[in-house]
Design a protein around this motif. Sequence first.
Motif: not given
Length: 192
Positions: A77-80, A129-130, A182-188
């Motif tokens: 889920k974090l690295f699709p 990269s993300d 949460i912050i990193a995924c929102t930013g990505n």
Amino acid sequence: MLNFIWSLIVVSSIICAVFLGKTQNLSNAFIDSTADAVQLLLTLAGVICLWSGLMKIAERSGLTSAAAKLFGVPLRKLFPRLERNSAAFEAISMNISANLLGLGSTATPFGLKAMKELNKLNGGRDTASDEMVIFVVMNTASLQLFPTMLGSLRGTYGSAAPFEILVPVWISSSAALTIALIIACTGNKRRI
């Protein structure tokens, strides 16, 4: 910047000791701290060597593949965009395994390998990269289930119960990891 601040602290301590006539105390502190530093280094070197060797055995025995399967669902889920059997995915899994055991120094080689593999997948560009951003965040705010290095340090300095800090470590590391992700995924998602 940190080197400058550290140097400023050392130089100001020396100047204050000279002006206050405490040079003998300063000399004693230098000698005692050097001996303490060497003793601490030898203590931690044993722990690091043991766990680094065990992680190397795990890597060669195929345990990295098993760890990649174990962590497959949450990491997917974090690295699709990563393939489950890729070298980057395995290195990330081993890095997380080492961090879960509180082996920050042992996790470093796997972290470097993961970043190298992620950079290859990124085309060697200068912009992260993300996946690289999320991995750095996960590595920095790592979840620790068993803080081995911290327990070793506490035991070295005379703690009667070096692992009595487990619950606070679990709470603080899980909170830090959750907020950071949460912050990193929102930013990505905003960049995509």
